[in-house]
Write a protein that holds these residues in place. Structure first.
Motif, PDB file in Angstrom:
ATOM      1  N   UNK A   1       0.871  -1.173   0.000  1.00 13.01           N
ATOM      2  CA  UNK A   1       0.000   0.000   0.000  1.00 13.01           C
ATOM      3  C   UNK A   1       0.911   1.227   0.000  1.00 13.01           C
ATOM      4  N   UNK A   2       1.377   1.588  -1.185  1.00 11.11           N
ATOM      5  CA  UNK A   2       2.492   2.523  -1.305  1.00 11.11           C
ATOM      6  C   UNK A   2       2.118   3.968  -0.992  1.00 11.11           C
ATOM      7  N   UNK A   3       0.820   4.313  -1.007  1.00  7.48           N
ATOM      8  CA  UNK A   3       0.457   5.703  -0.744  1.00  7.48           C
ATOM      9  C   UNK A   3       0.880   6.157   0.644  1.00  7.48           C
ATOM     10  N   UNK A   4       0.954   5.240   1.568  1.00  2.00           N
ATOM     11  CA  UNK A   4       1.368   5.612   2.929  1.00  2.00           C
ATOM     12  C   UNK A   4       2.770   6.222   2.947  1.00  2.00           C
ATOM     13  N   UNK A   5       3.568   5.892   1.948  1.00  2.00           N
ATOM     14  CA  UNK A   5       4.968   6.299   1.958  1.00  2.00           C
ATOM     15  C   UNK A   5       5.248   7.493   1.047  1.00  2.00           C
TER      16      UNK A   5
ATOM     17  N   UNK B   1      -4.671  20.946  14.646  1.00  9.94           N
ATOM     18  CA  UNK B   1      -5.730  21.592  13.880  1.00  9.94           C
ATOM     19  C   UNK B   1      -7.086  20.945  14.107  1.00  9.94           C
ATOM     20  N   UNK B   2      -7.236  20.275  15.237  1.00 10.44           N
ATOM     21  CA  UNK B   2      -8.538  19.727  15.562  1.00 10.44           C
ATOM     22  C   UNK B   2      -8.745  18.305  15.073  1.00 10.44           C
ATOM     23  N   UNK B   3      -9.958  17.833  15.249  1.00 11.55           N
ATOM     24  CA  UNK B   3     -10.317  16.446  14.962  1.00 11.55           C
ATOM     25  C   UNK B   3     -10.935  16.326  13.575  1.00 11.55           C
ATOM     26  N   UNK B   4     -10.573  15.268  12.854  1.00 11.94           N
ATOM     27  CA  UNK B   4     -11.179  15.005  11.549  1.00 11.94           C
ATOM     28  C   UNK B   4     -12.652  14.647  11.742  1.00 11.94           C
ATOM     29  N   UNK B   5     -13.517  15.277  10.971  1.00 11.62           N
ATOM     30  CA  UNK B   5     -14.954  15.016  11.037  1.00 11.62           C
ATOM     31  C   UNK B   5     -15.409  14.169   9.852  1.00 11.62           C
ATOM     32  N   UNK B   6     -15.040  14.603   8.656  1.00 12.50           N
ATOM     33  CA  UNK B   6     -15.483  13.887   7.463  1.00 12.50           C
ATOM     34  C   UNK B   6     -14.482  14.080   6.334  1.00 12.50           C
ATOM     35  N   UNK B   7     -14.457  13.137   5.394  1.00 11.26           N
ATOM     36  CA  UNK B   7     -13.512  13.161   4.278  1.00 11.26           C
ATOM     37  C   UNK B   7     -14.274  12.954   2.972  1.00 11.26           C
ATOM     38  N   UNK B   8     -13.922  13.752   1.971  1.00  9.50           N
ATOM     39  CA  UNK B   8     -14.383  13.524   0.603  1.00  9.50           C
ATOM     40  C   UNK B   8     -13.161  13.129  -0.229  1.00  9.50           C
ATOM     41  N   UNK B   9     -13.195  11.951  -0.804  1.00  5.40           N
ATOM     42  CA  UNK B   9     -12.014  11.414  -1.494  1.00  5.40           C
ATOM     43  C   UNK B   9     -12.425  10.941  -2.884  1.00  5.40           C
ATOM     44  N   UNK B  10     -11.683  11.373  -3.894  1.00  4.72           N
ATOM     45  CA  UNK B  10     -11.975  11.005  -5.277  1.00  4.72           C
ATOM     46  C   UNK B  10     -10.758  10.374  -5.928  1.00  4.72           C
TER      47      UNK B  10
ATOM     48  N   UNK C   1      -8.906   2.820   0.032  1.00  5.25           N
ATOM     49  CA  UNK C   1      -9.549   2.281   1.237  1.00  5.25           C
ATOM     50  C   UNK C   1      -8.540   2.201   2.388  1.00  5.25           C
ATOM     51  N   UNK C   2      -7.322   1.781   2.047  1.00  2.00           N
ATOM     52  CA  UNK C   2      -6.283   1.686   3.072  1.00  2.00           C
ATOM     53  C   UNK C   2      -5.914   3.062   3.612  1.00  2.00           C
ATOM     54  N   UNK C   3      -5.744   4.033   2.712  1.00  5.40           N
ATOM     55  CA  UNK C   3      -5.283   5.339   3.170  1.00  5.40           C
ATOM     56  C   UNK C   3      -6.335   6.035   4.008  1.00  5.40           C
ATOM     57  N   UNK C   4      -7.612   5.836   3.677  1.00  4.08           N
ATOM     58  CA  UNK C   4      -8.674   6.440   4.489  1.00  4.08           C
ATOM     59  C   UNK C   4      -8.659   5.871   5.903  1.00  4.08           C
ATOM     60  N   UNK C   5      -8.587   4.553   6.008  1.00  2.00           N
ATOM     61  CA  UNK C   5      -8.566   3.917   7.325  1.00  2.00           C
ATOM     62  C   UNK C   5      -7.326   4.323   8.109  1.00  2.00           C
TER      63      UNK C   5
ATOM     64  N   UNK D   1      -7.293   6.425  11.485  1.00  2.00           N
ATOM     65  CA  UNK D   1      -6.884   5.476  12.528  1.00  2.00           C
ATOM     66  C   UNK D   1      -8.081   4.711  13.092  1.00  2.00           C
ATOM     67  N   UNK D   2      -8.889   4.155  12.179  1.00  2.00           N
ATOM     68  CA  UNK D   2     -10.076   3.426  12.614  1.00  2.00           C
ATOM     69  C   UNK D   2     -10.524   2.469  11.521  1.00  2.00           C
TER      70      UNK D   2
END
Length: 361
Positions: free
Chosen positions: A121-125, A141-150, A185-189, A193-194
């Protein structure tokens, strides 16, 4: 360190070339004669360590420290389980397997044998995602609430890999959201961290099918009378990029003559509207994570360029990211109007194109 390469296709060669800077590639397993020879020549692998089948390689027992497995998706499970049984550590190309049960069995076998299975999963690097992860984890900068990913695959990439290519059918490889978008999917999780609590997804094959074929089109591009007006004419796709991806995947001979010969008889010269492909060319996914973060993911095979975009909404700011293939720009909008107190240095942000924008008061 001594490594063996199982699957000398494009991705396997990329990983092997990187590893070869500090390790020895002592064996190669590849059923294609031309690719096997190319790998053997590049890494100076002797004839007795060149194998057509993985069974012949494994019959030698453990002869090196680790293996790089970059074969087709549905070959991963058996090859990985056998490697673990022999005591190998593994660099495994994604996806692990199209089967959830097989993924779990691989994990169980690795734990039983005390071996490592590192999934590519190379995007992590990449610098881009590593920087975002660092900022998120700092909580400045606070807590992540929601993500829009394309994920914008690019119509030429879609046609090459998922219409004409090896990953055009789920039964031969895996669904496109797993084969291509398991990175996402991997990078979102990883970023939030969930694990996922609930998920729903919808998609389909809308465009790359026979009902959309131009009138008068042929089965193959080289025989087609309307190819000059077709976006997906194989000559347009491959001849201008000889020696580079995706032309490099079409034939070992990258001369114009070599490519034209491959297009005349091989899979990449076929009409994109008249094939047996069945994977989605568009898909949407909604995710609710266990920690309450929500995400939307959109996959499109119709864009002119390959790039990803994402927006991360947080309590104190909004992240924007975009770029061609690998992300090149990171923007951060301060929505609390903090009188420009935030600076890249204060966030520890070293991404070269990071910038901070203020929301209008």
């Amino acid at each position: 360190m001594k490594l063996a390469l199982i699957g000398a296709g494009q991705r396997g060669m990329i990983y092997s070339r990187h590893a070869y800077q500090s390790a020895d590639i002592v064996a190669v397993v590849e059923p294609d004669d031309i690719r096997r020879k190319a790998a053997a020549d590049e890494f100076h692998i002797p004839p007795e360590r060149q194998f057509v089948s993985v069974e012949a390689f494994y019959a030698l027992g453990k002869i090196c420290d680790a293996v790089i497995i970059s074969s087709m998706d549905r070959d991963h499970y058996k090859q990985t389980m056998a490697a673990l049984e022999l005591g190998y550590d593994i660099l495994l190309e994604k996806p692990i397997s199209p089967s959830p049960e097989e993924c779990l069995k691989i994990q169980e076998k690795a734990d039983e044998k005390g071996r490592k299975v590192i999934v590519c999963h190379v995007l992590r690097y990449t610098n881009f995602f590593a920087e975002i992860k660092k900022i998120i984890d700092s909580q400045q900068l606070g807590k992540v609430i929601t993500i829009q990913h394309n994920e914008n695959i690019g119509n030429f990439h879609m046609a090459h890999s998922f219409v004409r290519g090896n990953w055009r059918r789920s039964d031969l490889a895996s669904p496109i959201i797993m084969q291509k978008s398991c990175h996402d999917m991997d990078i979102l999780s990883w970023l939030v961290d969930s694990g996922a609590k609930r998920i729903s997804s919808y998609g389909g094959l809308a465009y790359f099918k026979e009902e959309n074929a131009p009138v008068g089109s042929a089965e193959r591009c080289l025989d087609c009378k309307v190819a000059a007006d077709c976006r997906f004419d194989a000559r347009k796709a491959y001849l201008p990029v000889r020696g580079q991806w995706p032309a490099a995947a079409v034939a070992a001979d990258q001369s114009e003559e070599g490519l034209l010969k491959a297009l005349e008889t091989g899979p990449y010269g076929r009409c994109v509207y008249k094939l047996d492909n069945d994977v989605c060319d568009h898909q949407v996914t909604l995710i609710e994570f266990k920690n309450g973060v929500t995400a939307t993911f959109n996959l499109s095979g119709f864009t002119n360029k390959m790039y990803r975009t994402r927006t991360l909404d947080r309590c104190a700011c909004i992240f924007f990211g975009k770029g061609l293939h690998m992300e090149t720009e990171l923007s951060i909008m301060d929505i609390k109007y903090l009188q420009c107190k935030l600076r890249k240095e204060e966030m520890g942000c070293s991404f070269p194109k990071a910038r901070i924008m203020r929301c209008m008061p």
